[in-house]
Each structure stands twice: as structure tokens, then as C-alpha cells.
Design a protein around this motif. Structure first.
Motif, PDB file in Angstrom:
ATOM      1  N   ALA A  75     -14.337 -11.604   1.513  1.00 51.31           N
ATOM      2  CA  ALA A  75     -13.505 -11.960   0.349  1.00 51.31           C
ATOM      3  C   ALA A  75     -13.289 -10.731  -0.536  1.00 51.31           C
ATOM      4  O   ALA A  75     -12.177 -10.483  -1.012  1.00 51.31           O
ATOM      5  N   ARG A  76     -14.333  -9.952  -0.752  1.00 50.13           N
ATOM      6  CA  ARG A  76     -14.211  -8.737  -1.566  1.00 50.13           C
ATOM      7  C   ARG A  76     -13.260  -7.734  -0.910  1.00 50.13           C
ATOM      8  O   ARG A  76     -12.423  -7.139  -1.562  1.00 50.13           O
ATOM      9  N   ARG A  77     -13.377  -7.572   0.388  1.00 50.76           N
ATOM     10  CA  ARG A  77     -12.498  -6.659   1.124  1.00 50.76           C
ATOM     11  C   ARG A  77     -11.040  -7.084   0.956  1.00 50.76           C
ATOM     12  O   ARG A  77     -10.159  -6.252   0.692  1.00 50.76           O
ATOM     13  N   ILE A  78     -10.772  -8.371   1.071  1.00 46.35           N
ATOM     14  CA  ILE A  78      -9.406  -8.879   0.901  1.00 46.35           C
ATOM     15  C   ILE A  78      -8.940  -8.661  -0.532  1.00 46.35           C
ATOM     16  O   ILE A  78      -7.806  -8.235  -0.770  1.00 46.35           O
ATOM     17  N   ALA A  79      -9.813  -8.951  -1.506  1.00 48.69           N
ATOM     18  CA  ALA A  79      -9.447  -8.767  -2.913  1.00 48.69           C
ATOM     19  C   ALA A  79      -9.088  -7.306  -3.185  1.00 48.69           C
ATOM     20  O   ALA A  79      -8.117  -7.019  -3.886  1.00 48.69           O
ATOM     21  N   ILE A  80      -9.844  -6.381  -2.625  1.00 52.73           N
ATOM     22  CA  ILE A  80      -9.547  -4.952  -2.802  1.00 52.73           C
ATOM     23  C   ILE A  80      -8.176  -4.641  -2.217  1.00 52.73           C
ATOM     24  O   ILE A  80      -7.369  -3.935  -2.835  1.00 52.73           O
ATOM     25  N   SER A  81      -7.883  -5.190  -1.044  1.00 52.16           N
ATOM     26  CA  SER A  81      -6.590  -4.916  -0.418  1.00 52.16           C
ATOM     27  C   SER A  81      -5.438  -5.560  -1.184  1.00 52.16           C
ATOM     28  O   SER A  81      -4.292  -5.117  -1.074  1.00 52.16           O
ATOM     29  N   LYS A  82      -5.715  -6.577  -1.979  1.00 48.87           N
ATOM     30  CA  LYS A  82      -4.679  -7.290  -2.743  1.00 48.87           C
ATOM     31  C   LYS A  82      -4.679  -6.913  -4.227  1.00 48.87           C
ATOM     32  O   LYS A  82      -3.950  -7.517  -5.022  1.00 48.87           O
ATOM     33  N   LYS A  83      -5.459  -5.916  -4.598  1.00 50.46           N
ATOM     34  CA  LYS A  83      -5.592  -5.533  -6.004  1.00 50.46           C
ATOM     35  C   LYS A  83      -4.239  -5.217  -6.652  1.00 50.46           C
ATOM     36  O   LYS A  83      -3.947  -5.682  -7.755  1.00 50.46           O
ATOM     37  N   ALA A  84      -3.412  -4.453  -5.988  1.00 49.19           N
ATOM     38  CA  ALA A  84      -2.099  -4.094  -6.548  1.00 49.19           C
ATOM     39  C   ALA A  84      -1.229  -5.336  -6.725  1.00 49.19           C
ATOM     40  O   ALA A  84      -0.507  -5.461  -7.722  1.00 49.19           O
ATOM     41  N   GLU A  85      -1.305  -6.273  -5.778  1.00 49.45           N
ATOM     42  CA  GLU A  85      -0.530  -7.514  -5.894  1.00 49.45           C
ATOM     43  C   GLU A  85      -1.028  -8.365  -7.068  1.00 49.45           C
ATOM     44  O   GLU A  85      -0.214  -8.954  -7.778  1.00 49.45           O
ATOM     45  N   ILE A  86      -2.341  -8.441  -7.232  1.00 40.20           N
ATOM     46  CA  ILE A  86      -2.910  -9.200  -8.350  1.00 40.20           C
ATOM     47  C   ILE A  86      -2.419  -8.613  -9.665  1.00 40.20           C
ATOM     48  O   ILE A  86      -1.980  -9.341 -10.561  1.00 40.20           O
ATOM     49  N   LYS A  87      -2.469  -7.290  -9.760  1.00 43.77           N
ATOM     50  CA  LYS A  87      -2.013  -6.624 -10.982  1.00 43.77           C
ATOM     51  C   LYS A  87      -0.524  -6.866 -11.207  1.00 43.77           C
ATOM     52  O   LYS A  87      -0.103  -7.155 -12.338  1.00 43.77           O
ATOM     53  N   ALA A  88       0.274  -6.766 -10.165  1.00 49.84           N
ATOM     54  CA  ALA A  88       1.725  -6.956 -10.296  1.00 49.84           C
ATOM     55  C   ALA A  88       2.058  -8.374 -10.757  1.00 49.84           C
ATOM     56  O   ALA A  88       2.938  -8.565 -11.617  1.00 49.84           O
ATOM     57  N   VAL A  89       1.374  -9.365 -10.216  1.00 47.01           N
ATOM     58  CA  VAL A  89       1.613 -10.751 -10.625  1.00 47.01           C
ATOM     59  C   VAL A  89       1.265 -10.928 -12.097  1.00 47.01           C
ATOM     60  O   VAL A  89       2.045 -11.500 -12.868  1.00 47.01           O
ATOM     61  N   ALA A  90       0.097 -10.452 -12.498  1.00 46.40           N
ATOM     62  CA  ALA A  90      -0.334 -10.598 -13.896  1.00 46.40           C
ATOM     63  C   ALA A  90       0.602  -9.831 -14.826  1.00 46.40           C
ATOM     64  O   ALA A  90       1.003 -10.353 -15.885  1.00 46.40           O
ATOM     65  N   GLN A  91       0.972  -8.613 -14.463  1.00 45.36           N
ATOM     66  CA  GLN A  91       1.857  -7.813 -15.316  1.00 45.36           C
ATOM     67  C   GLN A  91       3.229  -8.474 -15.444  1.00 45.36           C
ATOM     68  O   GLN A  91       3.817  -8.509 -16.537  1.00 45.36           O
ATOM     69  N   SER A  92       3.726  -9.024 -14.352  1.00 40.21           N
ATOM     70  CA  SER A  92       5.009  -9.714 -14.380  1.00 40.21           C
ATOM     71  C   SER A  92       4.971 -10.915 -15.318  1.00 40.21           C
ATOM     72  O   SER A  92       5.914 -11.161 -16.073  1.00 40.21           O
ATOM     73  N   MET A  93       3.882 -11.650 -15.291  1.00 36.34           N
ATOM     74  CA  MET A  93       3.752 -12.813 -16.177  1.00 36.34           C
ATOM     75  C   MET A  93       3.666 -12.378 -17.640  1.00 36.34           C
ATOM     76  O   MET A  93       4.260 -13.008 -18.509  1.00 36.34           O
ATOM     77  N   VAL A  94       2.930 -11.303 -17.912  1.00 37.98           N
ATOM     78  CA  VAL A  94       2.834 -10.775 -19.277  1.00 37.98           C
ATOM     79  C   VAL A  94       4.227 -10.374 -19.756  1.00 37.98           C
ATOM     80  O   VAL A  94       4.663 -10.755 -20.849  1.00 37.98           O
ATOM     81  N   ASN A  95       4.946  -9.617 -18.944  1.00 31.00           N
ATOM     82  CA  ASN A  95       6.286  -9.140 -19.314  1.00 31.00           C
ATOM     83  C   ASN A  95       7.276 -10.292 -19.476  1.00 31.00           C
ATOM     84  O   ASN A  95       8.126 -10.260 -20.368  1.00 31.00           O
ATOM     85  N   SER A  96       7.153 -11.321 -18.630  1.00 34.80           N
ATOM     86  CA  SER A  96       8.088 -12.448 -18.711  1.00 34.80           C
ATOM     87  C   SER A  96       7.915 -13.242 -20.001  1.00 34.80           C
ATOM     88  O   SER A  96       8.824 -13.969 -20.404  1.00 34.80           O
ATOM     89  N   ARG A  97       6.774 -13.083 -20.654  1.00 33.94           N
ATOM     90  CA  ARG A  97       6.529 -13.756 -21.935  1.00 33.94           C
ATOM     91  C   ARG A  97       6.927 -12.874 -23.124  1.00 33.94           C
ATOM     92  O   ARG A  97       6.689 -13.217 -24.263  1.00 33.94           O
ATOM     93  N   GLY A  98       7.490 -11.702 -22.823  1.00 34.20           N
ATOM     94  CA  GLY A  98       7.976 -10.824 -23.876  1.00 34.20           C
ATOM     95  C   GLY A  98       6.945  -9.854 -24.415  1.00 34.20           C
ATOM     96  O   GLY A  98       7.193  -9.170 -25.405  1.00 34.20           O
ATOM     97  N   TYR A  99       5.804  -9.742 -23.761  1.00 33.88           N
ATOM     98  CA  TYR A  99       4.770  -8.805 -24.204  1.00 33.88           C
ATOM     99  C   TYR A  99       4.905  -7.504 -23.426  1.00 33.88           C
ATOM    100  O   TYR A  99       5.386  -7.492 -22.290  1.00 33.88           O
ATOM    101  N   ASP A 100       4.428  -6.421 -24.029  1.00 33.75           N
ATOM    102  CA  ASP A 100       4.489  -5.147 -23.321  1.00 33.75           C
ATOM    103  C   ASP A 100       3.108  -4.531 -23.129  1.00 33.75           C
ATOM    104  O   ASP A 100       2.991  -3.364 -22.811  1.00 33.75           O
ATOM    105  N   TYR A 101       2.076  -5.334 -23.321  1.00 30.84           N
ATOM    106  CA  TYR A 101       0.748  -4.755 -23.124  1.00 30.84           C
ATOM    107  C   TYR A 101       0.403  -4.656 -21.642  1.00 30.84           C
ATOM    108  O   TYR A 101       0.929  -5.390 -20.817  1.00 30.84           O
TER     109      TYR A 101
END
Length: 186
Positions: A75-101
Motif C-alpha cells: 500500500a505504501r509503495r502504491i501511495a508513493i507512486s500515486k503521490k503526484a496524483e494525490i497532490k493534483a486532485v487536492a490542489q485542483s479541489m482547492v483551486n476550484s473553490r477559489g483558493y490559491d493556497y
């Protein structure tokens, strides 16, 4: 002579297999789970709501990834391989709410307090985790156990309860995955 050799090989094989099973079963709890920790930007109602939405998205995304996984190491190995995707999903949701943090995602070993998920109690200690920090990371945080998929059956901020079928649907496979060392409390 050949019969004795066969018996010796069989005894050695059984001993090795038994030793491996004993070591695997008796690993400390913190080596058998992968936790998820999402830290909100602030305690504002909007930031707290966004934190929970991001948690839900990550849990759903990683639940699909962990569907056939049998170990926290995998599970950790998979999470490491998906780290960029996790970040992109979270960042997209933050931006879609009008935040820039910004959003930061860390995968490593972190300190956790004792945490109760309904009837399951995970003792205080250092656990492998996926940590998602939103913006300043100064708000209340949310955590669960990403693997085995305990947070997949919980939709609220309170965690799950084995006594509440309306809140949790637990399969026998999920119960088999609950690691040794987890305490069940009423």
C-alpha cells in the motif's frame, strides 16, 4: 536414506514457513497499516468542509488502488507512486473553490495520538501515513486508516462503529485485514 532426506526437507520447510508466518503475524501494528492524515488550512467552516471533501476524494481514489493489496508495504509503495496524483486532485479541489493556497503531500512515518474509530482503538505511536497539508496547515486535522481500508467504510468526521450498521458496512475480508494490536472497545 531418501525417506530420511525427504522428512528432513519437509521439517525444514515447515519450520521456515511457520517462522515466516509467526514473524508476519506478530509485526507491530504500526507496520501493518497505512494511515491518511489531512490537515486543513484553518479552522474556518469553509476550510474544514474542503478538508473533508478532499479526504473523501483521496479515500475513494486510493480505495480503488488498494482493492487487491494484501500488505501495508505494498500500500505504501502504491501511495508513493500515486503521490503526484494525490497532490493534483487536492490542489485542483482547492483551486476550484477559489483558493490559491498550496497543497503538500508527504508519505512517511509520523506521530499519531491514540485514535478511536468507533469501537476500534489505535494506540499512540509512529505510523506510516499519507499526510496532505492544505495551505498553512493550521486547522483541525482528520485521520483514518487508509490500509487496511477502514476509512473506506466511514463517511463522517467521527470514524466508524462496529455497532452502527447505518454508518458502516464491514465485509468479512475487511475484518480479516484489521491488524493485530487494534483494540476493540464498547
Amino acid at each position: 536414506m531418501m525417506k530420511n532426506l525427504t522428512v528432513i526437507i519437509l521439517v525444514l520447510f515447515t519450520t521456515l514457513l511457520g517462522s515466516y508466518a509467526y514473524i508476519e503475524y506478530n509485526q507491530p501494528l504500526n507496520q501493518k497499516v497505512l494511515r491518511l492524515h489531512v490537515v486543513a488550512n484553518s479552522d474556518s467552516p469553509a476550510d474544514q468542509a474542503l478538508k473533508l471533501e478532499i479526504k473523501d476524494r483521496i479515500v475513494n481514489q486510493m480505495g480503488e488502488e488498494f482493492r487487491d493489496v494484501d500488505s501495508a508495504h505494498e500500500a505504501r509503495r502504491i501511495a508513493i507512486s500515486k503521490k503526484a496524483e494525490i497532490k493534483a486532485v487536492a490542489q485542483s479541489m482547492v483551486n476550484s473553490r477559489g483558493y490559491d493556497y498550496p497543497v503538500e503531500v508527504y508519505i512517511g512515518e509520523f506521530d499519531f495520538p491514540t485514535k478511536k474509530y468507533g469501537n476500534l482503538v489505535f494506540p499512540q505511536g509512529r505510523y506510516e501515513a499519507v499526510r496532505v497539508v492544505l495551505g498553512e496547515g493550521e486547522g483541525k486535522n482528520w485521520w483514518c486508516v487508509l490500509f487496511p481500508p477502514i476509512c473506506l467504510v466511514s463517511s463522517g468526521d467521527r470514524g466508524m462503529s462496529l455497532n452502527s450498521p447505518q454508518e458502516a458496512q464491514i465485509t468479512f475480508k475487511c475484518l480479516e485485514l484489521i491488524p493485530r494490536g487494534v483494540q476493540l472497545r464498547n
